[in-house]
Design a protein around this motif. Structure first.
Motif, PDB file in Angstrom:
ATOM      1  N   GLY A 428       0.812  -1.204   0.000  1.00  0.00           N
ATOM      2  CA  GLY A 428       0.000   0.000   0.000  1.00  0.00           C
ATOM      3  C   GLY A 428       0.847   1.257   0.000  1.00  0.00           C
ATOM      4  N   LEU A 429       0.172   2.380   0.046  1.00  0.00           N
ATOM      5  CA  LEU A 429       0.828   3.680  -0.064  1.00  0.00           C
ATOM      6  C   LEU A 429       0.415   4.566   1.106  1.00  0.00           C
ATOM      7  N   CYS A 430       1.369   5.378   1.573  1.00  0.00           N
ATOM      8  CA  CYS A 430       1.104   6.377   2.604  1.00  0.00           C
ATOM      9  C   CYS A 430       1.417   7.742   2.019  1.00  0.00           C
ATOM     10  N   VAL A 431       0.384   8.597   1.910  1.00  0.00           N
ATOM     11  CA  VAL A 431       0.552   9.969   1.427  1.00  0.00           C
ATOM     12  C   VAL A 431       0.428  10.896   2.628  1.00  0.00           C
ATOM     13  N   THR A 432       1.477  11.647   2.924  1.00  0.00           N
ATOM     14  CA  THR A 432       1.512  12.508   4.107  1.00  0.00           C
ATOM     15  C   THR A 432       1.390  13.970   3.684  1.00  0.00           C
ATOM     16  N   LEU A 433       0.404  14.641   4.250  1.00  0.00           N
ATOM     17  CA  LEU A 433       0.191  16.062   4.018  1.00  0.00           C
ATOM     18  C   LEU A 433       0.573  16.791   5.300  1.00  0.00           C
ATOM     19  N   VAL A 434       1.621  17.631   5.238  1.00  0.00           N
ATOM     20  CA  VAL A 434       2.115  18.336   6.422  1.00  0.00           C
ATOM     21  C   VAL A 434       1.693  19.803   6.303  1.00  0.00           C
ATOM     22  N   LEU A 435       0.999  20.290   7.354  1.00  0.00           N
ATOM     23  CA  LEU A 435       0.520  21.663   7.383  1.00  0.00           C
ATOM     24  C   LEU A 435       1.050  22.358   8.628  1.00  0.00           C
ATOM     25  N   PRO A 436       1.618  23.560   8.486  1.00  0.00           N
ATOM     26  CA  PRO A 436       2.061  24.301   9.670  1.00  0.00           C
ATOM     27  C   PRO A 436       0.875  24.735  10.519  1.00  0.00           C
ATOM     28  N   ASP A 437       1.067  24.782  11.833  1.00  0.00           N
ATOM     29  CA  ASP A 437      -0.021  25.159  12.724  1.00  0.00           C
ATOM     30  C   ASP A 437      -0.164  26.689  12.781  1.00  0.00           C
TER      31      ASP A 437
END
Length: 437
Positions: A428-437
């Motif tokens: 499977g695949l892991c897509v990580t979306l990183v957003l600053p707080d």
């Protein structure tokens, strides 16, 4: 002189001492004929002392000269002059000392020559690079500037010692604005045919314990225009391919519908019209997707409760919460844009897994950011696909537009975040979306 150098100094001193002991003893025995014993010994000692002192000075004169020469060469080394060496024909400890000293001089000369050559090579590279380079000291004065920087900021004159703020006052407005914004970035000067695109890079570091700033200004016009042409070619190929795939069947079905109408075979006409409508709507969605990608507005950040946001997202597409979210936890982002990005990622995950229960979202709190992981149990991606998956117009699907992941990346970067793709260990695949707080 040379035979004294060849003999070991302890041997010469021992020989002088033994000779004078023998001479003193002989004189003492001779004087005992006329003087008491103690007087004879005293007189013999006094008579031999001047000779002993002179012989000792004579014996150590070469060594004394050597020590003076060593002092002079060490002083020259301290001043950066390594062009001296010593000549000593003797052996023993002094010979080893001179040999070691000469080897040290040769090593220092070789290192100095290598250092000079490296400095010359580095200076040649720095001076002839097309990138304008300026080193700004802690007081705001220019410490070093290469030729490109002199042409950019000083019309060819030397800039060392000038206040950078004074040079900036004479620079184009776009450059001044780029410095005022801080950090790295692109800016444009001129207009029309004279338009030039530049990239500004700023780095801070400590030199000799004092804070300095390195400025790099690179002209990017040619590279960006070449890349722009390649991008347009790719866009035209993709759009042309999609238009052909839709318009050719539409034209064929329209012709067939006309034939059916002429022959009076009206029962087959609805199927042809339905297919024409499907292809037209697909083409409409394709064009709308490209327009939406090209006209993405700046995000309107607001405080959003993560629990409410995920519940709203689940009303559009199914997924499983891998990590429970506290209802009081909030993030700062544009909810409409982040929802669009996650919808694209979740739809891709559903297509890859085929099972809605295998599609998962995990929300994790970082030090100063939020990490949203979209996980599936599909077949993952090959290395080649992982490298290109985030590029616009890149797709491995037969009818894919290549905009889903590209749009998610555009939205993440507009928020000051990033997106990353990683294959999972168990598939499977892991897509990580990183957003600053």
């Amino acid at each position: 002189m040379r035979w004294r150098q060849r003999l070991p100094l302890p041997l010469v001193l021992s020989a002088v001492a033994l000779a004078h002991v023998a001479l003193g003893a002989s004189l003492a025995l001779l004087l005992q004929r006329w003087l008491p014993n103690w007087a004879a010994i005293a007189c013999a000692t006094l008579l031999c002392a001047p000779s002993l002192v002179w012989c000792l000075m004579w014996a150590i004169a070469p060594a004394h000269a050597l020590f003076r020469a060593l002092t002079g060469t060490v002083a020259s080394y301290r001043d950066g002059d390594y062009g001296f060496s010593l000549a000593w024909h003797g052996r023993g400890a002094l010979g080893e000392l001179v040999a070691a000293h000469n080897e040290l001089g040769e090593t220092l000369r070789a290192q100095r020559l290598s250092l000079v050559q490296r400095e010359l090579l580095l200076d040649t590279m720095v001076q002839n690079t097309p990138v304008a380079m300026l080193l700004i000291g802690p007081t705001g004065h220019v410490v070093h500037a290469n030729l490109a920087a002199r042409r950019t900021f000083g019309k060819g004159r030397r800039l060392e010692g000038h206040m950078f703020s004074a040079l900036l006052n004479e620079a184009p407005t776009a450059l001044v604005d780029a410095f005022a914004r801080g950090g790295d970035g692109l800016f444009t000067t001129g207009d029309g045919e004279a338009e030039e695109i530049h990239h500004l890079s700023r780095r801070h570091f400590r030199l000799n314990g004092r804070r300095h700033e390195l400025l790099l200004l690179r002209r990017m016009t040619t590279e960006l225009r070449r890349q722009e042409v390649q991008t347009w070619k790719k866009v035209i190929r993709v759009i042309s391919h999609e238009l052909n795939n839709s318009l050719a069947p539409i034209a064929s079905l329209a012709h067939s519908g006309g034939e059916l109408l002429r022959r009076g075979q009206l029962e087959r006409l609805p199927d042809a019209l339905r297919t024409i409508e499907e292809r037209a709507r697909h083409l409409e969605g394709f064009i709308r997707g490209y327009a939406h990608f090209a006209k993405l507005p700046a995000p309107r950040r607001t405080r959003v409760h993560w629990r409410d946001f995920l519940d709203q997202l689940r009303s559009h597409v199914a997924f499983v919460d891998a990590a429970p979210v506290d209802p009081s936890q909030t993030g700062s982002f544009d909810p409409a844009q982040i929802e669009q990005a996650l919808l694209n990622l979740l739809r891709n995950a559903h297509e890859a897994s085929g099972d809605p229960a295998a599609v998962t979202i995990a929300l994790r709190r970082g030090v100063d950011d939020w990490r949203i992981e979209v996980l599936d149990r599909g077949s993952g991606m090959s290395e080649a696909v992982l490298e290109n998956a985030l590029l616009p117009f890149y797709s491995t699907k037969r009818n894919g537009t290549g905009l889903g992941l590209a749009l998610a990346r555009e939205i993440a970067e507009a928020h000051g975040g990033r997106i990353a793709l990683l294959n999972r260990e168990d598939g499977g695949l892991c897509v990580t979306l990183v957003l600053p707080d």
